[in-house]
Write an enzyme that holds these catalytic residues in place. Structure first.
Site, PDB file in Angstrom:
ATOM      1  N   HIS A 106     -10.183   6.317  -1.788  1.00  0.00           N
ATOM      2  CA  HIS A 106      -9.216   5.892  -0.932  1.00  0.00           C
ATOM      3  C   HIS A 106      -8.651   6.788  -0.206  1.00  0.00           C
ATOM      4  CE1 HIS A 106      -7.287   2.495   1.918  1.00  0.00           C
ATOM      5  NE2 HIS A 106      -7.253   3.416   2.859  1.00  0.00           N
TER       6      HIS A 106
ATOM      7  N   HIS B  67      -7.457   9.536   3.496  1.00  0.00           N
ATOM      8  CA  HIS B  67      -8.017  10.235   4.697  1.00  0.00           C
ATOM      9  C   HIS B  67      -7.050  11.463   5.333  1.00  0.00           C
ATOM     10  CE1 HIS B  67      -7.529   5.234   6.322  1.00  0.00           C
ATOM     11  NE2 HIS B  67      -6.768   5.338   5.197  1.00  0.00           N
ATOM     12  N   LEU B  68      -8.823  12.236   4.871  1.00  0.00           N
ATOM     13  CA  LEU B  68      -8.584  13.694   5.391  1.00  0.00           C
ATOM     14  C   LEU B  68      -8.414  13.415   7.152  1.00  0.00           C
ATOM     15  CD1 LEU B  68     -11.541  14.447   2.291  1.00  0.00           C
ATOM     16  CD2 LEU B  68      -8.651  14.571   2.071  1.00  0.00           C
ATOM     17  N   ARG B  69      -8.791  12.424   7.886  1.00  0.00           N
ATOM     18  CA  ARG B  69      -8.704  13.366   9.148  1.00  0.00           C
ATOM     19  C   ARG B  69      -9.633  13.806   9.952  1.00  0.00           C
ATOM     20  NH1 ARG B  69      -6.043   8.571   9.313  1.00  0.00           N
ATOM     21  NH2 ARG B  69      -3.782   8.409   8.229  1.00  0.00           N
TER      22      ARG B  69
ATOM     23  N   ASP C  46     -11.874   0.992   6.730  1.00  0.00           N
ATOM     24  CA  ASP C  46     -10.403   0.956   6.592  1.00  0.00           C
ATOM     25  C   ASP C  46      -9.259   0.657   7.972  1.00  0.00           C
ATOM     26  OD1 ASP C  46      -8.042   0.391   4.294  1.00  0.00           O
ATOM     27  OD2 ASP C  46      -7.866   2.503   4.974  1.00  0.00           O
TER      28      ASP C  46
ATOM     29  N   HIS D  90      -6.091  -1.822  -1.676  1.00  0.00           N
ATOM     30  CA  HIS D  90      -5.195  -2.300  -1.045  1.00  0.00           C
ATOM     31  C   HIS D  90      -4.247  -3.596  -1.894  1.00  0.00           C
ATOM     32  CE1 HIS D  90      -5.759  -1.902   2.394  1.00  0.00           C
ATOM     33  NE2 HIS D  90      -6.175  -0.865   2.813  1.00  0.00           N
TER      34      HIS D  90
ATOM     35  N   ASN E 184       0.691   0.322   5.979  1.00  0.00           N
ATOM     36  CA  ASN E 184      -0.348  -0.990   6.091  1.00  0.00           C
ATOM     37  C   ASN E 184      -1.318  -1.159   4.972  1.00  0.00           C
ATOM     38  OD1 ASN E 184      -2.577  -2.484   6.809  1.00  0.00           O
ATOM     39  ND2 ASN E 184      -2.694  -2.668   9.303  1.00  0.00           N
TER      40      ASN E 184
ATOM     41  N   ASP F  56      -4.397   5.436  -0.678  1.00  0.00           N
ATOM     42  CA  ASP F  56      -4.739   5.534   0.250  1.00  0.00           C
ATOM     43  C   ASP F  56      -3.795   6.547   1.066  1.00  0.00           C
ATOM     44  OD1 ASP F  56      -4.312   4.078   2.980  1.00  0.00           O
ATOM     45  OD2 ASP F  56      -3.344   2.376   2.668  1.00  0.00           O
TER      46      ASP F  56
END
Length: 446
Positions: A61, A63-65, A155, A235, A281, A308
């Protein structure tokens, strides 16, 4: 790429001390055979006395954007952070811009990961087109692409339509995929700012009830049972969620679950500061929830650690609480937080740590070359950790572009001294070394 490394005196999984020879991208020898091996003669020697050798960590999990949100993170900076944190593979979530809901976008992310060369990057495909929750995305095309997507998630947004969720669970069975659900009933969390409880009442902030998470998990484990498919819960944050997942596993339902490092340590009491770095979140919960999550991770009810990792531009966090974005960075602090909450508390061993950060996440994501045991002939995705180290978190010194670490200023235990990705040291002496560059033959299968 044929350089050999002789690691001297490492504690393998914290259980036994042995030398370890890495050569040709694999573990060539362990123990007395390592120093006597032909490839050891010209090997670079690494003194690993006092260090623990573990399989490279795998994050389900991240987030590399990129693409589209390079002001927050790029594949290059995010995977550098991952390597420094001890990761050799990450799953990149789909909420980029454009959304990773087609074969073209997931292949772009996969190619960016290969070009960066710090870790394996496995894209997570969106479940629905544009994360809109109205129409299934090109799940089969993403699975058949060069990225070989096996995990799908919206997600950040819950797949709240039960019919759509059922169809997604049925669809991915054809290629052994898994749906990773962000469990959040949107009608129960409209306008929510933090965990619903005593602190939210005192602060006058709209509460985010635990049942919003628990009700979706309960529904989805039953759907997974009904269609006999794989479900992964992102999560997990409440004690009630733990009990539902435990119940589902006892019934033989094919469900796995993750917990974040920040939910293992932090509570909603921190929100009293109104510091937006603690806005996330799902929200930080209570001390009771924290202890339930730790116990569930220790007993296997929760399968893996998922960071996350959610970097944001400073202007999205350095503002008033109500306007701030939700999310925290986590790749460079995960190992230390888990050591503090699980190993130093006696709840887990280093071998257990390897299970929840490497073996199990690689199995969930269907990564055959990751999460492998530290044995002769296995791919050399290996990290060396100094468990006695102590360091103070300074977000300004991190590789990630995000400065939104909830652990800023905290002293944490444990530090990654070396990361070997396919036998190549991407991190040495706790600092970035050089990336791994694939050969022509390798690029055809990656």
């Amino acid at each position: 790429m044929t350089t050999s490394y002789l690691i001297k005196g490492a504690s393998i999984l914290g259980e036994r001390t042995a030398d370890l020879l890495i050569s040709g991208g694999v573990i060539a020898a362990i123990g007395d055979d390592a120093s006597n091996h032909a490839d050891a003669q010209n090997a670079t020697v690494i003194d690993a006395a006092g260090l623990v050798a573990l399989p490279g960590m795998v994050d389900v999990h991240t987030h590399l954007r990129e693409p589209g949100r390079e002001d927050a993170e790029t594949v290059e900076t995010g995977t550098q952070a991952a390597a420094l944190g001890g990761y050799t593979a990450v799953h990149a979530m789909a909420n980029s811009n454009p959304v990773a809901d087609t074969a073209g976008v997931v292949e772009q992310v996969h190619s960016l990961g290969i070009a960066a060369g710090w870790v394996d990057v496995r894209p997570v495909g969106a479940v629905t087109v544009g994360l809109a929750g109205e129409q299934l995305a090109e799940l089969g095309a993403m699975a058949d692409s060069r990225a070989q997507v096996r995990m799908f998630s919206d997600d950040g947004i819950c797949v709240h339509d039960p019919v759509l969720m059922r169809r997604a669970l049925e669809y991915v069975k054809a290629f052994d995929g898994v749906i990773a659900q962000h469990a959040q009933e949107p009608r129960l969390t409209a306008g929510a700012q933090m965990n619903e409880g005593i602190v939210s009442s005192v602060l006058g902030l709209t509460g985010w009830p635990a049942v919003a998470e628990e009700s979706i998990i309960a529904r989805d484990v039953l759907l997974a049972q009904h269609v006999d498919s794989r479900l992964h819960v992102c999560h997990v944050s409440t004690a009630g969620s733990v009990e539902i997942i435990r119940w589902a596993k006892q019934r033989g339902i094919n469900v796995t679950a993750e917990v974040t490092p920040h939910h293992l340590l932090l509570t909603d009491e921190l929100v009293r500061s109104y510091n937006p770095v603690y806005k996330v979140n799902p929200p930080l919960r209570t001390e009771t929830d924290v202890h339930a999550l730790r116990a569930a991770l220790a007993d296997g009810t929760i399968d893996v650690i998922g960071t996350d990792h959610a970097p944001h531009p400073s202007e999205h966090k350095d503002c008033e609480w109500a306007q701030a974005a939700m999310g925290m960075t986590g790749l460079e602090t995960a190992l230390s937080v888990v050591q503090a909450t699980m190993i130093e508390t006696g709840l887990m061993s280093w071998a257990d740590f390897a299970r929840v950060t490497s073996t199990a996440p690689a199995a969930i994501g269907r990564l055959p070359d990751q999460g492998r045991p530290l044995e002769v002939g296995e791919p050399a995705n290996v990290i060396l950790v100094d468990p006695a180290a102590r360091w103070t978190v300074d977000p300004n010194k991190m590789a990630t572009m995000g400065r939104n670490s909830p652990f800023a200023g905290r002293e944490l235990p444990g530090a990654v001294q070396a990361t070997f990705f396919r036998g190549h040291p991407t991190v040495l002496n706790g600092k970035l070394n050089t990336p791994y560059r694939v050969t022509g033959a390798e690029s055809s299968v990656n």
